[in-house]
Design an enzyme around this catalytic site. Structure first.
Site, PDB file in Angstrom:
ATOM      1  N   ARG A   1      -8.332  28.156 -17.202  1.00  0.00           N
ATOM      2  CA  ARG A   1      -8.918  26.819 -18.576  1.00  0.00           C
ATOM      3  C   ARG A   1     -10.009  26.891 -17.816  1.00  0.00           C
ATOM      4  O   ARG A   1     -10.042  26.532 -16.688  1.00  0.00           O
ATOM      5  CB  ARG A   1      -7.712  25.597 -18.901  1.00  0.00           C
TER       6      ARG A   1
ATOM      7  N   ARG B   1     -10.595   8.013 -16.841  1.00  0.00           N
ATOM      8  CA  ARG B   1     -11.854   9.320 -16.896  1.00  0.00           C
ATOM      9  C   ARG B   1     -11.921   9.197 -18.316  1.00  0.00           C
ATOM     10  O   ARG B   1     -13.502  10.004 -17.901  1.00  0.00           O
ATOM     11  CB  ARG B   1     -10.567  10.013 -16.460  1.00  0.00           C
ATOM     12  N   ARG B   2     -11.209   9.442 -19.149  1.00  0.00           N
ATOM     13  CA  ARG B   2     -11.814   9.725 -20.452  1.00  0.00           C
ATOM     14  C   ARG B   2     -13.385   8.211 -21.115  1.00  0.00           C
ATOM     15  O   ARG B   2     -14.273   8.507 -21.327  1.00  0.00           O
ATOM     16  CB  ARG B   2     -10.615   9.042 -21.759  1.00  0.00           C
TER      17      ARG B   2
ATOM     18  N   ALA C   1     -13.289  16.069 -13.669  1.00  0.00           N
ATOM     19  CA  ALA C   1     -13.521  14.754 -14.687  1.00  0.00           C
ATOM     20  C   ALA C   1     -13.692  13.588 -13.269  1.00  0.00           C
ATOM     21  O   ALA C   1     -13.670  12.449 -13.342  1.00  0.00           O
ATOM     22  CB  ALA C   1     -12.323  14.370 -15.179  1.00  0.00           C
TER      23      ALA C   1
ATOM     24  N   GLN D   1     -12.945  23.963 -12.656  1.00  0.00           N
ATOM     25  CA  GLN D   1     -13.504  23.297 -13.042  1.00  0.00           C
ATOM     26  C   GLN D   1     -15.314  23.862 -12.604  1.00  0.00           C
ATOM     27  O   GLN D   1     -15.829  24.284 -11.860  1.00  0.00           O
ATOM     28  CB  GLN D   1     -14.279  21.243 -11.770  1.00  0.00           C
TER      29      GLN D   1
ATOM     30  N   ASP E   1      -3.328  21.243 -13.857  1.00  0.00           N
ATOM     31  CA  ASP E   1      -4.521  20.631 -13.852  1.00  0.00           C
ATOM     32  C   ASP E   1      -5.081  20.784 -12.929  1.00  0.00           C
ATOM     33  O   ASP E   1      -4.445  20.314 -10.761  1.00  0.00           O
ATOM     34  CB  ASP E   1      -4.273  19.424 -14.513  1.00  0.00           C
TER      35      ASP E   1
ATOM     36  N   THR F   1     -13.533  21.678 -23.711  1.00  0.00           N
ATOM     37  CA  THR F   1     -14.771  21.011 -23.742  1.00  0.00           C
ATOM     38  C   THR F   1     -15.040  20.695 -25.012  1.00  0.00           C
ATOM     39  O   THR F   1     -14.209  21.586 -25.972  1.00  0.00           O
ATOM     40  CB  THR F   1     -16.343  21.973 -23.550  1.00  0.00           C
ATOM     41  N   HIS F   2     -16.039  19.458 -25.350  1.00  0.00           N
ATOM     42  CA  HIS F   2     -16.669  18.939 -26.417  1.00  0.00           C
ATOM     43  C   HIS F   2     -17.785  19.772 -26.952  1.00  0.00           C
ATOM     44  O   HIS F   2     -17.842  18.691 -27.687  1.00  0.00           O
ATOM     45  CB  HIS F   2     -15.804  17.388 -26.343  1.00  0.00           C
TER      46      HIS F   2
HETATM   47  P1  FDA Z   1     -18.962  15.810 -22.520  1.00  0.00           P
HETATM   48  O1  FDA Z   1     -18.442  15.017 -22.498  1.00  0.00           O
HETATM   49  O2  FDA Z   1     -19.523  15.632 -21.133  1.00  0.00           O
HETATM   50  O3  FDA Z   1     -19.324  15.229 -24.022  1.00  0.00           O
HETATM   51  C1  FDA Z   1     -20.883  16.116 -23.534  1.00  0.00           C
HETATM   52  C2  FDA Z   1     -21.237  16.585 -25.354  1.00  0.00           C
HETATM   53  O4  FDA Z   1     -20.480  15.912 -26.769  1.00  0.00           O
HETATM   54  C3  FDA Z   1     -21.914  14.740 -25.096  1.00  0.00           C
HETATM   55  O5  FDA Z   1     -23.340  14.707 -25.016  1.00  0.00           O
HETATM   56  C4  FDA Z   1     -21.873  14.815 -26.673  1.00  0.00           C
HETATM   57  O6  FDA Z   1     -23.130  15.211 -27.958  1.00  0.00           O
HETATM   58  C5  FDA Z   1     -20.635  15.962 -27.059  1.00  0.00           C
HETATM   59  N1  FDA Z   1     -19.515  14.715 -27.088  1.00  0.00           N
HETATM   60  C6  FDA Z   1     -18.558  14.662 -26.699  1.00  0.00           C
HETATM   61  N2  FDA Z   1     -17.706  13.306 -26.794  1.00  0.00           N
HETATM   62  C7  FDA Z   1     -18.002  13.187 -28.239  1.00  0.00           C
HETATM   63  C8  FDA Z   1     -17.169  12.931 -29.433  1.00  0.00           C
HETATM   64  N3  FDA Z   1     -16.212  11.746 -28.868  1.00  0.00           N
HETATM   65  N4  FDA Z   1     -17.842  12.301 -30.623  1.00  0.00           N
HETATM   66  C9  FDA Z   1     -18.649  13.027 -31.281  1.00  0.00           C
HETATM   67  N5  FDA Z   1     -19.514  14.026 -29.624  1.00  0.00           N
HETATM   68  C10 FDA Z   1     -19.261  13.795 -28.215  1.00  0.00           C
HETATM   69  N6  FDA Z   1     -10.945  17.829 -15.831  1.00  0.00           N
HETATM   70  C11 FDA Z   1     -10.761  18.146 -14.762  1.00  0.00           C
HETATM   71  O7  FDA Z   1     -10.941  17.814 -14.188  1.00  0.00           O
HETATM   72  N7  FDA Z   1      -9.245  18.765 -14.965  1.00  0.00           N
HETATM   73  C12 FDA Z   1      -8.480  19.600 -15.836  1.00  0.00           C
HETATM   74  O8  FDA Z   1      -7.527  19.204 -15.392  1.00  0.00           O
HETATM   75  C13 FDA Z   1      -9.145  18.938 -16.551  1.00  0.00           C
HETATM   76  N8  FDA Z   1      -8.403  19.376 -17.864  1.00  0.00           N
HETATM   77  C14 FDA Z   1      -8.725  19.146 -19.205  1.00  0.00           C
HETATM   78  C15 FDA Z   1      -8.402  19.548 -20.230  1.00  0.00           C
HETATM   79  C16 FDA Z   1      -8.773  19.733 -21.629  1.00  0.00           C
HETATM   80  C17 FDA Z   1      -7.500  20.546 -23.045  1.00  0.00           C
HETATM   81  C18 FDA Z   1      -9.784  19.229 -21.702  1.00  0.00           C
HETATM   82  C19 FDA Z   1     -10.928  19.441 -22.756  1.00  0.00           C
HETATM   83  C20 FDA Z   1     -11.082  18.514 -20.704  1.00  0.00           C
HETATM   84  C21 FDA Z   1     -10.252  18.518 -19.516  1.00  0.00           C
HETATM   85  N9  FDA Z   1     -10.797  18.253 -17.847  1.00  0.00           N
HETATM   86  C22 FDA Z   1     -10.341  18.227 -17.099  1.00  0.00           C
HETATM   87  C23 FDA Z   1     -11.526  17.113 -18.152  1.00  0.00           C
HETATM   88  C24 FDA Z   1     -13.474  17.836 -18.214  1.00  0.00           C
HETATM   89  O9  FDA Z   1     -12.965  18.195 -16.754  1.00  0.00           O
HETATM   90  C25 FDA Z   1     -14.629  16.877 -18.855  1.00  0.00           C
HETATM   91  O10 FDA Z   1     -14.576  15.701 -18.083  1.00  0.00           O
HETATM   92  C26 FDA Z   1     -13.910  16.778 -20.401  1.00  0.00           C
HETATM   93  O11 FDA Z   1     -13.701  17.431 -20.973  1.00  0.00           O
HETATM   94  C27 FDA Z   1     -16.041  15.871 -20.673  1.00  0.00           C
HETATM   95  O12 FDA Z   1     -16.622  17.173 -20.795  1.00  0.00           O
HETATM   96  P2  FDA Z   1     -17.004  17.767 -21.932  1.00  0.00           P
HETATM   97  O13 FDA Z   1     -17.941  19.261 -21.797  1.00  0.00           O
HETATM   98  O14 FDA Z   1     -16.086  17.741 -23.102  1.00  0.00           O
HETATM   99  O15 FDA Z   1     -18.232  17.102 -23.266  1.00  0.00           O
END
Ligand code: FDA
Length: 305
Positions: free
Chosen positions: A183, A287-288, A188, A162, A132, A225-226
Protein backbone atom coordinates in the site's frame (compact mmCIF):
# COMPACT_ATOMS: atom_id res chain seq x y z
CA UNK A 1 3.86 17.41 6.62
CA UNK A 2 3.12 21.14 6.65
CA UNK A 3 4.14 23.36 9.59
CA UNK A 4 0.51 23.67 10.69
CA UNK A 5 0.12 19.89 10.71
CA UNK A 6 3.29 19.50 12.79
CA UNK A 7 1.90 22.07 15.24
CA UNK A 8 -1.42 20.19 15.51
CA UNK A 9 0.45 16.95 16.31
CA UNK A 10 2.55 18.71 18.96
CA UNK A 11 -0.47 20.38 20.61
CA UNK A 12 -2.45 17.12 20.55
CA UNK A 13 0.06 15.61 23.03
CA UNK A 14 -0.78 18.28 25.64
CA UNK A 15 -2.73 16.68 28.51
CA UNK A 16 -5.33 19.41 28.80
CA UNK A 17 -6.00 19.39 25.06
CA UNK A 18 -6.34 15.60 25.20
CA UNK A 19 -8.93 15.87 27.97
CA UNK A 20 -10.96 18.56 26.22
CA UNK A 21 -11.05 16.67 22.91
CA UNK A 22 -11.97 13.38 24.57
CA UNK A 23 -14.79 14.86 26.65
CA UNK A 24 -16.38 17.45 24.40
CA UNK A 25 -19.56 16.49 22.57
CA UNK A 26 -18.56 18.78 19.71
CA UNK A 27 -15.44 16.72 19.06
CA UNK A 28 -17.49 13.55 19.47
CA UNK A 29 -19.39 14.47 16.30
CA UNK A 30 -16.10 14.93 14.44
CA UNK A 31 -14.78 11.62 15.73
CA UNK A 32 -17.92 9.87 14.50
CA UNK A 33 -17.16 11.01 11.00
CA UNK A 34 -13.73 9.34 10.95
CA UNK A 35 -14.31 6.35 13.25
CA UNK A 36 -16.96 3.69 12.51
CA UNK A 37 -17.85 3.07 16.16
CA UNK A 38 -16.43 1.86 19.43
CA UNK A 39 -17.05 -1.87 18.90
CA UNK A 40 -16.62 -4.56 16.26
CA UNK A 41 -20.33 -4.82 15.49
CA UNK A 42 -20.47 -1.12 14.51
CA UNK A 43 -17.53 -1.73 12.18
CA UNK A 44 -19.30 -4.74 10.66
CA UNK A 45 -22.39 -2.58 9.98
CA UNK A 46 -20.19 0.11 8.40
CA UNK A 47 -18.44 -2.53 6.24
CA UNK A 48 -21.77 -3.93 5.11
CA UNK A 49 -22.97 -0.42 4.20
CA UNK A 50 -19.81 0.13 2.17
CA UNK A 51 -20.26 -3.24 0.45
CA UNK A 52 -23.80 -2.19 -0.52
CA UNK A 53 -22.18 0.76 -2.31
CA UNK A 54 -19.59 -1.46 -4.09
CA UNK A 55 -16.75 -0.42 -1.78
CA UNK A 56 -14.53 -2.95 0.01
CA UNK A 57 -12.99 -2.32 3.43
CA UNK A 58 -10.02 -3.00 5.66
CA UNK A 59 -10.78 -2.91 9.38
CA UNK A 60 -8.46 -1.25 11.87
CA UNK A 61 -8.94 -1.94 15.56
CA UNK A 62 -7.68 1.36 16.96
CA UNK A 63 -4.79 1.34 19.40
CA UNK A 64 -1.02 1.63 19.32
CA UNK A 65 1.98 1.64 21.63
CA UNK A 66 0.81 -1.07 24.05
CA UNK A 67 2.75 -1.06 27.34
CA UNK A 68 2.51 -4.71 28.42
CA UNK A 69 2.67 -8.18 26.92
CA UNK A 70 -0.87 -8.80 28.27
CA UNK A 71 -2.22 -5.83 26.30
CA UNK A 72 -0.48 -7.12 23.16
CA UNK A 73 -2.02 -10.57 23.68
CA UNK A 74 -5.46 -8.98 24.05
CA UNK A 75 -4.90 -7.16 20.75
CA UNK A 76 -4.07 -10.47 19.02
CA UNK A 77 -7.36 -11.95 20.09
CA UNK A 78 -9.33 -8.91 18.98
CA UNK A 79 -7.66 -9.05 15.56
CA UNK A 80 -8.36 -12.78 15.10
CA UNK A 81 -11.96 -12.24 16.26
CA UNK A 82 -12.32 -9.47 13.67
CA UNK A 83 -11.09 -11.74 10.87
CA UNK A 84 -13.44 -14.54 11.94
CA UNK A 85 -16.41 -12.20 12.39
CA UNK A 86 -15.93 -10.67 8.92
CA UNK A 87 -15.82 -14.16 7.41
CA UNK A 88 -18.96 -15.27 9.27
CA UNK A 89 -20.78 -12.11 8.11
CA UNK A 90 -19.94 -13.05 4.51
CA UNK A 91 -17.60 -10.04 4.18
CA UNK A 92 -14.00 -10.12 2.95
CA UNK A 93 -11.71 -10.72 5.97
CA UNK A 94 -9.27 -7.86 5.50
CA UNK A 95 -7.65 -6.03 8.44
CA UNK A 96 -4.87 -3.52 9.05
CA UNK A 97 -2.61 -3.93 12.08
CA UNK A 98 0.01 -1.83 13.85
CA UNK A 99 3.01 -3.73 15.16
CA UNK A 100 3.36 -1.44 18.20
CA UNK A 101 -0.05 -2.79 19.22
CA UNK A 102 1.38 -6.31 19.03
CA UNK A 103 4.27 -5.42 21.32
CA UNK A 104 6.98 -4.00 19.02
CA UNK A 105 8.25 -1.64 21.72
CA UNK A 106 8.49 -4.53 24.20
CA UNK A 107 9.87 -7.52 22.32
CA UNK A 108 10.47 -8.29 18.66
CA UNK A 109 10.20 -12.04 19.33
CA UNK A 110 6.78 -11.65 20.95
CA UNK A 111 5.64 -9.38 18.10
CA UNK A 112 6.61 -12.01 15.51
CA UNK A 113 4.70 -14.70 17.45
CA UNK A 114 1.66 -12.43 17.80
CA UNK A 115 1.62 -11.55 14.12
CA UNK A 116 2.03 -15.19 13.20
CA UNK A 117 -1.06 -16.12 15.25
CA UNK A 118 -3.05 -13.50 13.34
CA UNK A 119 -1.69 -14.68 9.97
CA UNK A 120 -2.57 -18.30 10.77
CA UNK A 121 -6.18 -17.18 11.32
CA UNK A 122 -6.04 -15.10 8.12
CA UNK A 123 -4.96 -18.20 6.22
CA UNK A 124 -7.83 -20.23 7.72
CA UNK A 125 -10.45 -17.71 6.61
CA UNK A 126 -8.70 -16.81 3.30
CA UNK A 127 -8.16 -13.30 4.64
CA UNK A 128 -5.51 -10.61 4.33
CA UNK A 129 -3.52 -8.64 6.89
CA UNK A 130 -1.92 -5.30 6.04
CA UNK A 131 0.83 -4.11 8.34
CA UNK A 132 0.41 -0.34 8.74
CA UNK A 133 3.65 1.66 8.75
CA UNK A 134 4.24 3.78 11.86
CA UNK A 135 6.87 6.43 12.73
CA UNK A 136 10.43 6.13 11.40
CA UNK A 137 11.76 4.72 14.70
CA UNK A 138 9.83 1.54 13.79
CA UNK A 139 10.42 1.32 10.03
CA UNK A 140 13.41 -1.04 10.01
CA UNK A 141 11.90 -3.48 12.53
CA UNK A 142 8.50 -3.41 10.81
CA UNK A 143 10.06 -4.29 7.45
CA UNK A 144 12.26 -6.97 9.01
CA UNK A 145 9.27 -8.68 10.64
CA UNK A 146 7.16 -8.29 7.52
CA UNK A 147 9.79 -9.85 5.25
CA UNK A 148 10.28 -12.74 7.63
CA UNK A 149 6.59 -13.59 7.81
CA UNK A 150 5.91 -12.89 4.15
CA UNK A 151 8.16 -15.87 3.39
CA UNK A 152 5.69 -18.05 5.28
CA UNK A 153 2.39 -16.32 4.40
CA UNK A 154 2.98 -14.78 0.95
CA UNK A 155 -0.71 -14.46 0.07
CA UNK A 156 -1.93 -13.25 3.44
CA UNK A 157 0.28 -10.34 4.45
CA UNK A 158 1.19 -6.99 2.89
CA UNK A 159 3.06 -3.83 3.89
CA UNK A 160 2.83 -0.04 3.63
CA UNK A 161 5.48 2.20 2.08
CA UNK A 162 5.58 5.95 2.83
CA UNK A 163 6.71 8.16 -0.05
CA UNK A 164 8.01 10.88 2.32
CA UNK A 165 10.80 8.61 3.65
CA UNK A 166 14.13 8.90 1.89
CA UNK A 167 14.82 5.18 2.39
CA UNK A 168 11.57 4.10 0.68
CA UNK A 169 12.88 3.82 -2.87
CA UNK A 170 15.30 1.08 -1.81
CA UNK A 171 12.63 -0.63 0.31
CA UNK A 172 9.99 -0.63 -2.40
CA UNK A 173 12.42 -2.07 -4.95
CA UNK A 174 13.20 -4.98 -2.62
CA UNK A 175 9.54 -5.57 -1.80
CA UNK A 176 8.49 -5.54 -5.45
CA UNK A 177 11.23 -8.12 -6.11
CA UNK A 178 9.76 -10.43 -3.49
CA UNK A 179 6.30 -10.12 -5.08
CA UNK A 180 4.61 -8.73 -1.97
CA UNK A 181 1.57 -6.48 -1.87
CA UNK A 182 2.31 -2.82 -1.10
CA UNK A 183 0.00 0.00 0.00
CA UNK A 184 1.58 3.29 -1.06
CA UNK A 185 0.91 6.36 1.14
CA UNK A 186 2.54 9.76 1.64
CA UNK A 187 3.18 9.20 5.38
CA UNK A 188 1.36 10.66 8.38
CA UNK A 189 3.95 11.16 11.14
CA UNK A 190 6.05 14.22 12.03
CA UNK A 191 9.53 13.19 10.82
CA UNK A 192 12.87 15.05 10.81
CA UNK A 193 14.55 16.28 7.65
CA UNK A 194 17.30 13.68 8.08
CA UNK A 195 14.89 10.84 7.22
CA UNK A 196 11.93 12.40 5.39
CA UNK A 197 11.27 14.91 2.62
CA UNK A 198 9.61 17.96 4.15
CA UNK A 199 8.42 19.56 0.96
CA UNK A 200 5.01 18.38 -0.30
CA UNK A 201 6.02 18.64 -3.96
CA UNK A 202 8.94 16.28 -3.30
CA UNK A 203 6.68 13.87 -1.37
CA UNK A 204 4.27 13.90 -4.32
CA UNK A 205 7.11 13.42 -6.82
CA UNK A 206 8.33 10.35 -4.91
CA UNK A 207 4.77 9.06 -4.71
CA UNK A 208 4.44 9.28 -8.51
CA UNK A 209 7.73 7.45 -9.08
CA UNK A 210 6.71 4.65 -6.71
CA UNK A 211 3.14 4.48 -8.03
CA UNK A 212 4.52 3.79 -11.54
CA UNK A 213 6.97 1.20 -10.22
CA UNK A 214 4.13 -0.57 -8.42
CA UNK A 215 1.71 -0.52 -11.32
CA UNK A 216 4.37 -1.73 -13.75
CA UNK A 217 5.99 -4.44 -11.63
CA UNK A 218 4.15 -4.78 -8.31
CA UNK A 219 1.75 -7.45 -7.08
CA UNK A 220 -1.76 -5.95 -6.80
CA UNK A 221 -0.68 -2.64 -5.23
CA UNK A 222 -2.94 -0.26 -3.30
CA UNK A 223 -2.68 3.43 -4.12
CA UNK A 224 -3.85 5.09 -0.92
CA UNK A 225 -4.44 8.83 -1.24
CA UNK A 226 -7.18 11.46 -1.39
CA UNK A 227 -4.99 13.73 -3.47
CA UNK A 228 -6.75 14.45 -6.80
CA UNK A 229 -3.45 15.04 -8.64
CA UNK A 230 -2.08 11.61 -7.61
CA UNK A 231 -5.34 9.81 -8.36
CA UNK A 232 -5.51 11.35 -11.83
CA UNK A 233 -1.88 10.43 -12.49
CA UNK A 234 -2.57 6.84 -11.42
CA UNK A 235 -5.57 6.58 -13.72
CA UNK A 236 -3.59 8.14 -16.57
CA UNK A 237 -0.68 5.71 -16.12
CA UNK A 238 -2.99 2.68 -15.90
CA UNK A 239 -4.90 3.88 -18.98
CA UNK A 240 -1.75 4.51 -21.02
CA UNK A 241 -0.39 1.05 -20.20
CA UNK A 242 -3.74 -0.67 -20.67
CA UNK A 243 -3.85 -2.03 -17.11
CA UNK A 244 -7.27 -3.38 -16.15
CA UNK A 245 -9.18 -2.48 -13.00
CA UNK A 246 -8.17 -5.80 -11.41
CA UNK A 247 -4.45 -4.88 -11.48
CA UNK A 248 -4.55 -2.48 -8.50
CA UNK A 249 -6.90 -0.78 -6.06
CA UNK A 250 -7.37 2.67 -4.63
CA UNK A 251 -7.74 3.14 -0.90
CA UNK A 252 -9.15 6.03 1.14
CA UNK A 253 -9.96 6.64 4.77
CA UNK A 254 -13.43 6.25 6.26
CA UNK A 255 -15.21 9.61 6.23
CA UNK A 256 -12.72 11.37 3.93
CA UNK A 257 -13.88 12.38 0.43
CA UNK A 258 -16.85 10.01 0.45
CA UNK A 259 -18.21 11.37 -2.85
CA UNK A 260 -14.88 10.69 -4.49
CA UNK A 261 -14.86 7.11 -3.15
CA UNK A 262 -18.22 6.48 -4.77
CA UNK A 263 -17.29 8.27 -7.99
CA UNK A 264 -14.14 6.19 -8.48
CA UNK A 265 -16.00 2.94 -7.73
CA UNK A 266 -18.83 3.91 -10.09
CA UNK A 267 -16.23 4.47 -12.83
CA UNK A 268 -15.32 0.78 -12.51
CA UNK A 269 -12.21 1.02 -10.33
CA UNK A 270 -11.63 -0.83 -7.11
CA UNK A 271 -11.90 1.28 -3.96
CA UNK A 272 -11.15 0.01 -0.47
CA UNK A 273 -12.04 2.08 2.58
CA UNK A 274 -9.90 1.96 5.73
CA UNK A 275 -12.42 1.57 8.57
CA UNK A 276 -11.10 2.35 12.06
CA UNK A 277 -13.10 1.33 15.11
CA UNK A 278 -12.57 1.06 18.86
CA UNK A 279 -12.24 3.23 21.92
CA UNK A 280 -8.60 4.24 21.36
CA UNK A 281 -9.36 6.76 18.66
CA UNK A 282 -7.41 9.80 19.92
CA UNK A 283 -4.00 9.45 18.14
CA UNK A 284 -5.66 8.37 14.88
CA UNK A 285 -8.06 11.29 15.02
CA UNK A 286 -5.35 13.88 15.68
CA UNK A 287 -3.28 12.59 12.73
CA UNK A 288 -6.30 13.13 10.45
CA UNK A 289 -6.70 16.71 11.69
CA UNK A 290 -2.95 17.34 11.38
CA UNK A 291 -2.92 16.18 7.75
CA UNK A 292 -5.60 18.60 6.86
CA UNK A 293 -6.51 21.16 9.52
CA UNK A 294 -9.30 22.15 7.12
CA UNK A 295 -10.91 18.81 8.04
CA UNK A 296 -11.71 20.29 11.45
CA UNK A 297 -13.49 23.28 9.89
CA UNK A 298 -15.17 21.08 7.30
CA UNK A 299 -16.63 18.78 9.92
CA UNK A 300 -17.70 21.64 12.18
CA UNK A 301 -19.55 23.27 9.27
CA UNK A 302 -21.35 20.04 8.41
CA UNK A 303 -22.31 19.39 12.02
CA UNK A 304 -24.40 22.54 12.10
CA UNK A 305 -26.58 21.31 9.21
P1 FDA B 1 -3.58 15.13 1.49
O1 FDA B 1 -4.27 15.12 2.81
O2 FDA B 1 -2.13 15.51 1.43
O3 FDA B 1 -4.43 15.99 0.54
C1 FDA B 1 -3.96 16.35 -0.74
C2 FDA B 1 -5.02 17.14 -1.45
O4 FDA B 1 -6.21 16.34 -1.55
C3 FDA B 1 -5.47 18.38 -0.72
O5 FDA B 1 -4.63 19.46 -0.97
C4 FDA B 1 -6.85 18.55 -1.30
O6 FDA B 1 -6.76 19.12 -2.57
C5 FDA B 1 -7.33 17.13 -1.46
N1 FDA B 1 -8.15 16.70 -0.33
C6 FDA B 1 -7.76 15.96 0.74
N2 FDA B 1 -8.78 15.74 1.57
C7 FDA B 1 -9.84 16.34 1.03
C8 FDA B 1 -11.17 16.49 1.41
N3 FDA B 1 -11.64 15.97 2.58
N4 FDA B 1 -12.00 17.18 0.62
C9 FDA B 1 -11.54 17.72 -0.52
N5 FDA B 1 -10.28 17.63 -0.95
C10 FDA B 1 -9.43 16.97 -0.19
N6 FDA B 1 0.07 6.82 6.76
C11 FDA B 1 1.10 6.20 7.39
O7 FDA B 1 2.06 6.85 7.77
N7 FDA B 1 1.05 4.85 7.59
C12 FDA B 1 0.01 4.08 7.17
O8 FDA B 1 0.02 2.86 7.38
C13 FDA B 1 -1.08 4.72 6.51
N8 FDA B 1 -2.16 4.02 6.07
C14 FDA B 1 -3.12 4.66 5.30
C15 FDA B 1 -4.15 3.93 4.72
C16 FDA B 1 -5.05 4.53 3.85
C17 FDA B 1 -6.13 3.73 3.22
C18 FDA B 1 -4.91 5.93 3.57
C19 FDA B 1 -5.83 6.62 2.61
C20 FDA B 1 -3.92 6.67 4.18
C21 FDA B 1 -3.03 6.07 5.05
N9 FDA B 1 -2.02 6.79 5.67
C22 FDA B 1 -1.01 6.13 6.32
C23 FDA B 1 -2.08 8.28 5.71
C24 FDA B 1 -1.25 8.92 4.60
O9 FDA B 1 0.11 8.75 4.87
C25 FDA B 1 -1.56 10.42 4.47
O10 FDA B 1 -1.19 11.05 5.68
C26 FDA B 1 -3.00 10.74 4.20
O11 FDA B 1 -3.57 9.88 3.27
C27 FDA B 1 -3.12 12.20 3.66
O12 FDA B 1 -2.46 12.34 2.44
P2 FDA B 1 -3.24 12.29 1.05
O13 FDA B 1 -2.29 11.87 0.01
O14 FDA B 1 -4.44 11.43 1.18
O15 FDA B 1 -3.75 13.72 0.71
Amino acid sequence: MAMLGQAVLAISKNRMVTRIVKQSSLFRGMVNRFVAGEDLESAIVATQNLADQHLTATLDQLGEDVRSIEEATAAVSSYTTTLERLASAGLEPNISVKLTMLGLDLSETVTVQNLETILATARQVSGFVRIDMEGSAHTAATLRIFERLHDQYPEHVGIVIQSYLKRSLADITRIIDRGARVRLVKGAYAEPESVAYQNMSEVRRQFLVMMRMLLDAGHYPAIATHDPELIEATLAHAGAKGYGADKFEFQMLYGVRRDEQLRIAAAGHRMRVYVPFGTEWYPYFTRRIAERPANALFVLRNLRR
